[in-house]
Design a protein around this motif. Structure first.
Motif, mmCIF file in Angstrom:
data_model
loop_
_atom_site.group_PDB
_atom_site.id
_atom_site.type_symbol
_atom_site.label_atom_id
_atom_site.label_comp_id
_atom_site.label_asym_id
_atom_site.label_seq_id
_atom_site.Cartn_x
_atom_site.Cartn_y
_atom_site.Cartn_z
ATOM 1 N N ALA A 18 68.501 46.439 55.972
ATOM 2 C CA ALA A 18 67.844 47.354 55.030
ATOM 3 C C ALA A 18 68.047 48.807 55.448
ATOM 4 O O ALA A 18 68.081 49.701 54.602
ATOM 5 C CB ALA A 18 66.358 47.030 54.937
ATOM 6 N N SER A 38 67.060 52.266 43.810
ATOM 7 C CA SER A 38 66.136 51.200 44.170
ATOM 8 C C SER A 38 66.779 50.273 45.205
ATOM 9 O O SER A 38 67.937 49.889 45.060
ATOM 10 C CB SER A 38 65.786 50.417 42.893
ATOM 11 O OG SER A 38 64.821 49.469 43.203
ATOM 12 N N GLY A 39 66.029 49.983 46.249
ATOM 13 C CA GLY A 39 66.501 49.029 47.253
ATOM 14 C C GLY A 39 67.325 49.656 48.369
ATOM 15 O O GLY A 39 67.822 48.946 49.241
ATOM 16 N N CYS A 40 67.464 50.979 48.393
ATOM 17 C CA CYS A 40 68.324 51.613 49.414
ATOM 18 C C CYS A 40 67.618 51.746 50.767
ATOM 19 O O CYS A 40 68.245 52.109 51.755
ATOM 20 C CB CYS A 40 68.845 52.965 48.935
ATOM 21 S SG CYS A 40 67.593 54.248 48.893
ATOM 22 N N LYS A 42 64.238 53.328 51.223
ATOM 23 C CA LYS A 42 63.326 54.474 51.326
ATOM 24 C C LYS A 42 61.947 54.054 51.825
ATOM 25 O O LYS A 42 61.414 54.628 52.773
ATOM 26 C CB LYS A 42 63.192 55.178 49.956
ATOM 27 C CG LYS A 42 64.507 55.596 49.336
ATOM 28 C CD LYS A 42 64.327 56.264 47.979
ATOM 29 C CE LYS A 42 63.773 55.389 46.868
ATOM 30 N NZ LYS A 42 64.658 54.305 46.405
ATOM 31 N N THR A 43 61.362 53.059 51.151
ATOM 32 C CA THR A 43 60.017 52.616 51.538
ATOM 33 C C THR A 43 60.040 51.994 52.930
ATOM 34 O O THR A 43 59.126 52.220 53.737
ATOM 35 C CB THR A 43 59.469 51.621 50.492
ATOM 36 O OG1 THR A 43 59.362 52.307 49.242
ATOM 37 C CG2 THR A 43 58.105 51.094 50.885
ATOM 38 N N THR A 44 61.091 51.250 53.229
ATOM 39 C CA THR A 44 61.219 50.656 54.558
ATOM 40 C C THR A 44 61.163 51.740 55.632
ATOM 41 O O THR A 44 60.459 51.602 56.644
ATOM 42 C CB THR A 44 62.552 49.872 54.644
ATOM 43 O OG1 THR A 44 62.555 48.883 53.621
ATOM 44 C CG2 THR A 44 62.733 49.226 55.990
ATOM 45 N N GLU A 159 56.964 57.830 46.021
ATOM 46 C CA GLU A 159 57.039 57.901 44.559
ATOM 47 C C GLU A 159 55.672 58.208 43.945
ATOM 48 O O GLU A 159 55.230 57.508 43.041
ATOM 49 C CB GLU A 159 57.563 56.572 43.986
ATOM 50 C CG GLU A 159 58.845 56.133 44.647
ATOM 51 C CD GLU A 159 59.992 55.944 43.685
ATOM 52 O OE1 GLU A 159 59.861 56.327 42.513
ATOM 53 O OE2 GLU A 159 61.019 55.433 44.119
ATOM 54 N N HIS A 192 63.397 58.115 43.447
ATOM 55 C CA HIS A 192 64.762 57.753 43.055
ATOM 56 C C HIS A 192 65.203 58.632 41.881
ATOM 57 O O HIS A 192 66.259 58.428 41.310
ATOM 58 C CB HIS A 192 64.893 56.263 42.743
ATOM 59 C CG HIS A 192 64.012 55.791 41.639
ATOM 60 N ND1 HIS A 192 62.844 55.105 41.859
ATOM 61 C CD2 HIS A 192 64.125 55.925 40.320
ATOM 62 C CE1 HIS A 192 62.283 54.841 40.703
ATOM 63 N NE2 HIS A 192 63.034 55.332 39.744
#
Ligand SMILES: Nc1ncnc2c1ncn2[C@@H]1O[C@H](COP(=O)(O)OP(=O)(O)OP(=O)(O)O)[C@@H](O)[C@H]1O
Ligand SMILES: [Mg+2]
Length: 363
Positions: A18, A38-40, A42-44, A159, A192
């Motif tokens: 991730a 999405s899914g890149c 960021k939140t991780t 976000e 995003h």
């Protein structure tokens, strides 16, 4: 020394990577944005800065201190989420006071601080309301106030404006910029939405599949994207396959298949024979009637394929003689005039020799 140092951080979920060896420095007082699809990851990455998750390898340092082993509540960091995460059974004032109560502050101090924050987020008389009595924008302001009440070194915003409609979102963007300026706390903002990132940030890290593609000021990210991914993700851009015919310090000469030769700005590391794309922003492309022969070196005939009217500007999509499409943006500044060309009109497309950018990264 940077306030936050992310050094070679990798995070895997099973066989999926991730975050892949990510390094970012954030300076004190910065409004820093993580931008990517999405899914890149960021939140991780935010979760690891906050301490909700740990890297598999690499380090996260705050004020030079390694955060490993320090639980979230002991880090001088607060996170604001898209969903506000307010306590529904508590008043606005109690929601904002919560972090101070947890820290065992005196009641008078809590009251003073909560009132200060309510003023700051433009909700001075809302202390006794409950979250369900607030609009989305008001809830988000309460969430900001709660995030700031403890004076964290770092405010992480995942976000936070994602749930708001376009108009309110724009208002809140301006408020957020002012808030950050006034209080001087370092923000790490996740989005995003590229327009939001450009409008808000001092610097942006563009992320893609767990990697950082570029870290720069908004204007650099926009005008000097480092590779095809960044160019394509930020703003609109037309691309045409190009091969390098001449590479000298002052310029490049590129061959565009089926079209001819164009002049483009020089770029370090580019050599004769390299293949890649010429990328050009719609606002750099001029469109005119073929009778007004362009003075510019880079000019070609084309035909209007389609156009998109959005009020202040119209984007014309022009098909060139080689079958490639290029977009040209025209402001609708003439009174009463919203359309200058029709579909199938013959036009001339031109751009300055120093516009456009040659990109030859693998796609
Ligand atoms: N706990 C987990 N277990 C397995 N996979 C995970 C876990 N958390 C995240 N991932 C995966 O890691 C990748 C990055 O997720 P992340 O939530 O960081 O993306 P994001 O950039 O925040 O996306 P979005 O813009 O949609 O919020 C995704 O492919 C996601 O499915
Ligand atoms: Mg996310």
């Amino acid at each position: 020394m940077a306030l936050l140092e992310i050094r070679n951080v990798t995070r895997r979920f099973g066989s999926y990577t991730a975050l892949d060896n990510v390094s970012i420095d954030v300076e004190a007082g910065e409004f820093f944005t993580l931008l990517g699809p999405s899914g890149c990851g960021k939140t991780t990455l935010l979760r690891m800065i906050a301490g909700f998750d740990l890297p598999d390898s690499g380090q996260i340092l705050l004020d030079g201190k390694d955060m490993v082993g320090i639980p979230p509540e002991k880090r001088p960091v607060h996170t604001v989420f898209q969903t506000y995460a307010l306590f529904p059974h508590m008043t606005v004032a109690d929601n904002i006071a919560f972090p101070l109560k947890m820290a065992g502050k005196a009641p008078q101090e809590i009251k003073k601080r909560v009132n200060e924050l309510l003023e700051r987020v433009h909700l001075p008389n809302f202390g006794n309301r409950f979250p369900h009595e607030l609009s989305g924008g008001q809830k988000q302001r309460v969430a900001f106030a709660r995030g700031l009440v403890n004076r964290p070194r770092l405010l992480l915003l995942d976000e936070p404006l994602g749930a708001l409609d376009a108009k309110l979102r724009e208002e809140m963007q301006i408020e957020l910029i002012n808030l950050q300026k006034e209080i001087g706390i370092t923000f790490i903002f996740v989005t995003h939405a590229q327009d939001e990132a450009l409008a808000l940030s001092h610097r942006i890290a563009v992320m893609n599949r767990g990697n950082v593609e570029q870290i720069d000021e908004p204007s650099k990210i926009y005008s000097a994207p480092r590779n095809h991914f960044v160019a394509d993700f930020i703003g609109k851009i037309s691309v045409m396959n190009a091969a390098v015919m001449e590479a000298v310090p002052s310029h490049l000469k590129l061959a565009i298949e089926g079209l001819g030769e164009v002049t483009a700005p020089a770029r370090e590391g580019v050599e004769v024979g390299d293949k890649g794309v010429l990328a050009i922003r719609p606002e750099q492309v001029r469109i005119s009637h073929p009778s007004n022969e362009s003075q510019l070196k880079n000019h070609f005939r084309g035909k209007v394929h389609d156009f998109l009217y959005v009020g202040d500007v119209t984007t014309y999509i022009v098909e060139l003689v080689n079958g490639a499409y290029i977009e040209a943006l025209l402001p609708n500044s003439a009174p009463g005039r919203a359309k200058f060309f029709e579909v199938d009109d013959e036009v001339t497309i031109s751009w300055r020799h120093d516009a456009g950018i040659f990109l030859n990264d693998p796609q």
